[in-house]
Scaffold this motif. Structure first.
Motif, PDB file in Angstrom:
ATOM      1  N   GLU A 116      -7.308   2.667   9.851  1.00  0.00           N
ATOM      2  CA  GLU A 116      -5.896   2.870  10.190  1.00  0.00           C
ATOM      3  C   GLU A 116      -5.127   3.395   8.985  1.00  0.00           C
ATOM      4  OE1 GLU A 116      -1.977   0.489  11.928  1.00  0.00           O
ATOM      5  OE2 GLU A 116      -3.771  -0.632  11.350  1.00  0.00           O
ATOM      6  N   ALA A 117      -5.461   2.881   7.804  1.00  0.00           N
ATOM      7  CA  ALA A 117      -4.773   3.311   6.589  1.00  0.00           C
ATOM      8  C   ALA A 117      -5.013   4.787   6.310  1.00  0.00           C
ATOM      9  CB  ALA A 117      -5.239   2.465   5.407  1.00  0.00           C
ATOM     10  N   ALA A 118      -6.204   5.302   6.619  1.00  0.00           N
ATOM     11  CA  ALA A 118      -6.514   6.711   6.362  1.00  0.00           C
ATOM     12  C   ALA A 118      -5.516   7.627   7.066  1.00  0.00           C
ATOM     13  CB  ALA A 118      -7.945   7.024   6.802  1.00  0.00           C
ATOM     14  N   GLY A 119      -5.246   7.332   8.352  1.00  0.00           N
ATOM     15  CA  GLY A 119      -4.269   8.134   9.083  1.00  0.00           C
ATOM     16  C   GLY A 119      -2.861   7.931   8.569  1.00  0.00           C
ATOM     17  N   ALA A 120      -2.525   6.675   8.240  1.00  0.00           N
ATOM     18  CA  ALA A 120      -1.175   6.375   7.756  1.00  0.00           C
ATOM     19  C   ALA A 120      -0.912   7.037   6.405  1.00  0.00           C
ATOM     20  CB  ALA A 120      -0.983   4.864   7.652  1.00  0.00           C
ATOM     21  N   ILE A 121      -1.915   7.048   5.516  1.00  0.00           N
ATOM     22  CA  ILE A 121      -1.736   7.655   4.195  1.00  0.00           C
ATOM     23  C   ILE A 121      -1.518   9.158   4.329  1.00  0.00           C
ATOM     24  CG2 ILE A 121      -2.909   8.189   2.017  1.00  0.00           C
ATOM     25  CD1 ILE A 121      -4.296   5.429   2.296  1.00  0.00           C
ATOM     26  N   ALA A 122      -2.332   9.821   5.165  1.00  0.00           N
ATOM     27  CA  ALA A 122      -2.174  11.263   5.355  1.00  0.00           C
ATOM     28  C   ALA A 122      -0.772  11.586   5.875  1.00  0.00           C
ATOM     29  CB  ALA A 122      -3.238  11.779   6.325  1.00  0.00           C
ATOM     30  N   ARG A 123      -0.269  10.757   6.787  1.00  0.00           N
ATOM     31  CA  ARG A 123       1.085  10.977   7.316  1.00  0.00           C
ATOM     32  C   ARG A 123       2.133  10.736   6.231  1.00  0.00           C
ATOM     33  NH1 ARG A 123       4.507   7.063   9.972  1.00  0.00           N
ATOM     34  NH2 ARG A 123       6.264   8.131  10.956  1.00  0.00           N
ATOM     35  N   GLN A 124       1.955   9.704   5.420  1.00  0.00           N
ATOM     36  CA  GLN A 124       2.927   9.419   4.366  1.00  0.00           C
ATOM     37  C   GLN A 124       2.966  10.536   3.320  1.00  0.00           C
ATOM     38  OE1 GLN A 124       5.227   6.970   4.076  1.00  0.00           O
ATOM     39  NE2 GLN A 124       4.623   6.257   6.116  1.00  0.00           N
ATOM     40  N   LEU A 125       1.832  11.158   3.030  1.00  0.00           N
ATOM     41  CA  LEU A 125       1.819  12.274   2.077  1.00  0.00           C
ATOM     42  C   LEU A 125       2.685  13.410   2.589  1.00  0.00           C
ATOM     43  CD1 LEU A 125      -1.946  12.482   0.985  1.00  0.00           C
ATOM     44  CD2 LEU A 125      -0.067  11.264  -0.120  1.00  0.00           C
ATOM     45  N   ARG A 172       8.655   1.090  -0.885  1.00  0.00           N
ATOM     46  CA  ARG A 172       7.380   0.987  -1.607  1.00  0.00           C
ATOM     47  C   ARG A 172       6.272   0.496  -0.674  1.00  0.00           C
ATOM     48  NH1 ARG A 172       5.328  -3.359  -5.179  1.00  0.00           N
ATOM     49  NH2 ARG A 172       3.843  -2.425  -6.655  1.00  0.00           N
ATOM     50  N   ARG A 173       6.625  -0.341   0.285  1.00  0.00           N
ATOM     51  CA  ARG A 173       5.642  -0.935   1.202  1.00  0.00           C
ATOM     52  C   ARG A 173       5.717  -0.268   2.566  1.00  0.00           C
ATOM     53  NH1 ARG A 173       4.023  -7.194   2.356  1.00  0.00           N
ATOM     54  NH2 ARG A 173       3.485  -7.000   4.566  1.00  0.00           N
ATOM     55  N   VAL A 174       4.549   0.048   3.117  1.00  0.00           N
ATOM     56  CA  VAL A 174       4.449   0.628   4.456  1.00  0.00           C
ATOM     57  C   VAL A 174       3.574  -0.296   5.298  1.00  0.00           C
ATOM     58  CG1 VAL A 174       3.692   2.595   5.836  1.00  0.00           C
ATOM     59  CG2 VAL A 174       4.663   2.966   3.554  1.00  0.00           C
ATOM     60  N   ASP A 175       4.145  -0.881   6.332  1.00  0.00           N
ATOM     61  CA  ASP A 175       3.395  -1.794   7.185  1.00  0.00           C
ATOM     62  C   ASP A 175       2.566  -1.019   8.200  1.00  0.00           C
ATOM     63  OD1 ASP A 175       4.285  -4.252   6.080  1.00  0.00           O
ATOM     64  OD2 ASP A 175       6.211  -3.984   7.099  1.00  0.00           O
ATOM     65  N   ILE A 181      -1.869   4.637  -4.253  1.00  0.00           N
ATOM     66  CA  ILE A 181      -1.698   4.017  -2.938  1.00  0.00           C
ATOM     67  C   ILE A 181      -2.732   2.911  -2.800  1.00  0.00           C
ATOM     68  CG2 ILE A 181      -1.664   4.396  -0.449  1.00  0.00           C
ATOM     69  CD1 ILE A 181      -0.999   7.325  -0.995  1.00  0.00           C
ATOM     70  N   ASP A 182      -2.252   1.699  -2.589  1.00  0.00           N
ATOM     71  CA  ASP A 182      -3.130   0.531  -2.484  1.00  0.00           C
ATOM     72  C   ASP A 182      -3.123   0.038  -1.046  1.00  0.00           C
ATOM     73  OD1 ASP A 182      -4.801  -1.551  -3.307  1.00  0.00           O
ATOM     74  OD2 ASP A 182      -3.107  -2.887  -3.648  1.00  0.00           O
ATOM     75  N   VAL A 183      -4.307  -0.201  -0.485  1.00  0.00           N
ATOM     76  CA  VAL A 183      -4.439  -0.672   0.895  1.00  0.00           C
ATOM     77  C   VAL A 183      -4.734  -2.169   0.882  1.00  0.00           C
ATOM     78  CG1 VAL A 183      -5.639  -0.361   3.094  1.00  0.00           C
ATOM     79  CG2 VAL A 183      -5.366   1.588   1.534  1.00  0.00           C
ATOM     80  N   ASN A 184      -4.012  -2.930   1.708  1.00  0.00           N
ATOM     81  CA  ASN A 184      -4.192  -4.388   1.783  1.00  0.00           C
ATOM     82  C   ASN A 184      -4.344  -4.817   3.241  1.00  0.00           C
ATOM     83  OD1 ASN A 184      -3.468  -5.382  -1.157  1.00  0.00           O
ATOM     84  ND2 ASN A 184      -1.966  -3.819  -0.614  1.00  0.00           N
ATOM     85  N   THR A 185      -5.142  -5.870   3.481  1.00  0.00           N
ATOM     86  CA  THR A 185      -5.343  -6.352   4.853  1.00  0.00           C
ATOM     87  C   THR A 185      -4.125  -7.085   5.386  1.00  0.00           C
ATOM     88  OG1 THR A 185      -6.373  -8.351   3.979  1.00  0.00           O
ATOM     89  CG2 THR A 185      -7.841  -6.566   4.643  1.00  0.00           C
ATOM     90  N   GLY A 186      -3.353  -7.707   4.518  1.00  0.00           N
ATOM     91  CA  GLY A 186      -2.179  -8.445   4.975  1.00  0.00           C
ATOM     92  C   GLY A 186      -2.550  -9.549   5.939  1.00  0.00           C
ATOM     93  N   GLY A 187      -1.892  -9.532   7.105  1.00  0.00           N
ATOM     94  CA  GLY A 187      -2.137 -10.593   8.078  1.00  0.00           C
ATOM     95  C   GLY A 187      -3.115 -10.207   9.157  1.00  0.00           C
ATOM     96  N   PHE A 188      -3.892  -9.102   8.960  1.00  0.00           N
ATOM     97  CA  PHE A 188      -4.810  -8.653  10.000  1.00  0.00           C
ATOM     98  C   PHE A 188      -6.062  -9.528  10.017  1.00  0.00           C
ATOM     99  CE2 PHE A 188      -8.019  -5.247  11.385  1.00  0.00           C
ATOM    100  CZ  PHE A 188      -7.868  -5.577  12.721  1.00  0.00           C
ATOM    101  N   TYR A 204      -1.056  -3.377   5.215  1.00  0.00           N
ATOM    102  CA  TYR A 204       0.056  -2.607   4.653  1.00  0.00           C
ATOM    103  C   TYR A 204      -0.412  -1.766   3.467  1.00  0.00           C
ATOM    104  CZ  TYR A 204       0.266  -6.437   1.196  1.00  0.00           C
ATOM    105  OH  TYR A 204      -0.036  -7.345   0.215  1.00  0.00           O
ATOM    106  N   LEU A 205       0.400  -0.759   3.141  1.00  0.00           N
ATOM    107  CA  LEU A 205       0.165   0.101   1.985  1.00  0.00           C
ATOM    108  C   LEU A 205       1.225  -0.186   0.934  1.00  0.00           C
ATOM    109  CD1 LEU A 205      -0.188   3.547   3.841  1.00  0.00           C
ATOM    110  CD2 LEU A 205      -2.006   1.884   3.386  1.00  0.00           C
ATOM    111  N   ILE A 206       0.850  -0.062  -0.328  1.00  0.00           N
ATOM    112  CA  ILE A 206       1.802  -0.101  -1.431  1.00  0.00           C
ATOM    113  C   ILE A 206       1.726   1.262  -2.127  1.00  0.00           C
ATOM    114  CG2 ILE A 206       2.421  -1.136  -3.646  1.00  0.00           C
ATOM    115  CD1 ILE A 206       3.054  -2.931  -1.328  1.00  0.00           C
ATOM    116  N   ILE A 207       2.824   1.993  -2.132  1.00  0.00           N
ATOM    117  CA  ILE A 207       2.858   3.349  -2.678  1.00  0.00           C
ATOM    118  C   ILE A 207       3.740   3.357  -3.918  1.00  0.00           C
ATOM    119  CG2 ILE A 207       3.447   5.762  -2.228  1.00  0.00           C
ATOM    120  CD1 ILE A 207       3.009   5.208   0.735  1.00  0.00           C
TER     121      ILE A 207
END
Length: 494
Positions: free
Chosen positions: A331-340, A287-290, A308-315, A296-299
């Motif tokens: 960074e999340a934009a690229g990660a989300i496209a890859r996860q899709l 569910r979580r993608v770091d 898909i929720d984007v969170n700053t986490g520890g950044f 991190y993302l929550i999918i």
């Protein structure tokens, strides 16, 4: 450049597209669960539904398939007849009847409780062309060159399809993107192959009973050469000698340029271990993608949509909070496209980026997101930011997602993603005993439950248990069952 890795076993084929050491796409095909899209069947009309302008068609599967009037093309006539798109459609009940035999093609796999979706307009894909045997239209991919180049290709095709046309029926063809530089000999060979395939389908439809499979689309290994291999492909490595020979023979006939990149992997380590792909599959089910930045993302995937929720986490690396949010979203934009692509998520997708106050940041994130989505082989339609700061998009859904293919609902929580606490179960047990005591008169009530539930009844809830026993006038004994999950218990009347 990208590499394609193929891991083949008799029960399952797995394909990974790897670019710069990262897995971009995963394709899995199981022998017993092979997709149906592209298959041609001789179907039988089981039921016509005038109210829905649809029909259920028996094609020999567990569930009847679904044919909508919009996908019904009989004898070259579309459902609106000869009068154009603005005319009244011909009702489905005037076109088909129960018991009628129809040659149909699957255009969407069964998903969840829905049966396969069908069309009576058959299309057969080749290396360079898609054949539409019931049409005479020559179509050119919009991705091919200029309008002048498309007109020149159309003129070439019109002369080629007229050669050797059976019964003066040329049939229709659509040129795929990779046909732009093809020679007349290559196009002619593809036309001949596709016509031969269609002739075989017609011949089988005349002698086989309804419910029969007339044509099966290519296997995943063969589709790698046809659909996944491109100029950007550096190598195609497969770890099975038998399949290597089959695919090479197929490729030499239809895709010689892609076949030149085909390699037989003979290493001792499993081919997927080279790029840690099994671990990547495990992460694609989480569910979580770091993110590398610490965000991190929550999918969450549901029946209706994916969120898909984007969170700053520890950044905390940027100079101010606005920059931190902006860099995390980029960074999340690229990660989300890859996860899709990786998870093969389809349907409605809602992305909740972290709220940005500056319009230029929103514009940059959306531009980056569109750029990354353009790499997708599957059609994606995206809107801008909504009033609530969400980004809505749709991704064409033609097969099950990776999670739906590899996983099943949790038997412990019934797919809720959470379980009741031990205390909640204790109180359920006490209420159930009280309810049973009013209907039955046993000598004793015995509770068989998970160890943590029994422990709580003996410790923190012992006073309530003793009070209930005094109230109903019956002893209550407890038995811990190690195999029981927290929510599972039984009350035995002794």
């Amino acid at each position: 450049m990208e590499d394609i890795l193929i891991n083949w076993t008799p029960q399952e084929t797995r394909v990974a597209v790897v670019e710069n050491g990262a897995v971009q796409e995963l394709h899995i095909e199981r022998t017993l669960e092979r997709g149906l899209v592209g298959n041609v069947y001789l179907g039988k009309v089981a039921r016509v539904l005038p109210g829905m302008q649809s029909a259920f068609i028996d094609i020999g599967l567990e569930r009847a398939a679904f044919l909508h009037v919009a996908d019904l093309h009989l004898h070259g006539v579309n459902p609106r007849g000869h009068h154009g798109e603005n005319s009244q459609p011909i009702p489905i009940e005037r076109q088909v009847y129960e018991g009628q035999a129809l040659t149909v093609q699957v255009i969407k796999d069964p998903i969840g409780t829905k049966g396969a979706r069908l069309s009576t307009q058959i299309s057969i894909a080749g290396r360079l062309l898609v054949h539409l045997p019931q049409d005479n239209h020559i179509g050119i991919s919009q991705k091919i060159g200029s309008p002048e180049a498309r007109d020149a290709l159309r003129a070439r095709m019109q002369s080629l399809v007229a050669v050797g046309a059976p019964d003066n029926n040329t049939g229709g063809f659509i040129l795929r993107t990779n046909a732009e530089e093809a020679s007349d000999e290559e196009l002619g060979a593809d036309i001949a192959y596709l016509r031969k395939t269609w002739a075989s389908i017609r011949e089988k439809s005349l002698r086989m009973p309804p419910g029969s499979l007339l044509f099966q689309d290519l296997s995943l290994v063969e589709r790698v050469l046809r659909d996944l291999a491109s100029e950007r492909t550096n190598s195609i490595r497969i770890d099975a000698t038998l399949q290597y020979d089959v695919v090479r023979q197929f490729g030499e006939t239809y895709m010689p340029s892609a076949t030149a990149k085909l390699e037989l992997y003979r290493g001792e380590r499993p081919i997927f271990d080279l790029h840690n792909i099994d671990a990547e599959i495990a992460r694609a089910l989480a569910r979580r993608v770091d993110l590398k930045s610490g965000g991190y993302l929550i999918i969450d995937q549901t029946e209706a949509m994916t969120t898909i929720d984007v969170n700053t986490g520890g950044f905390v690396g940027a100079r101010n909070f606005d920059d931190t949010i902006f860099k995390t979203n980029l960074e999340a934009a690229g990660a989300i496209a890859r996860q899709l692509r990786l998870r093969n998520l389809g349907g409605i997708i809602i992305v909740d980026f972290i709220d940005m106050t500056r319009e230029e940041h929103k514009t940059s994130v959306l531009q980056e997101f569109r750029k990354q989505l353009n790499r997708d082989r599957t059609k994606v339609t995206i809107g801008g930011f909504t009033q609530l700061g969400l980004v809505e998009l749709t991704r064409k859904r033609t097969r099950e997602s990776l999670a739906r293919m590899l996983c099943e609902p949790c038997p412990t929580c019934d797919a809720r993603g959470q379980v009741k606490t031990a205390r909640s179960i204790c109180y359920e047990i006490l209420r159930e005993i009280l309810r049973e005591s009013r209907q039955f008169n046993p000598k004793e009530f015995r509770v068989v439950a998970a160890a943590n539930v029994v422990e709580m009844l003996l410790d923190e809830e012992s006073q309530h248990l003793a009070g209930l026993s005094d109230f109903i006038g019956k002893p209550i004994s407890l038995t811990a069952e190690p195999t029981n999950q927290t929510e599972h218990y039984d009350i035995v009347l002794m």
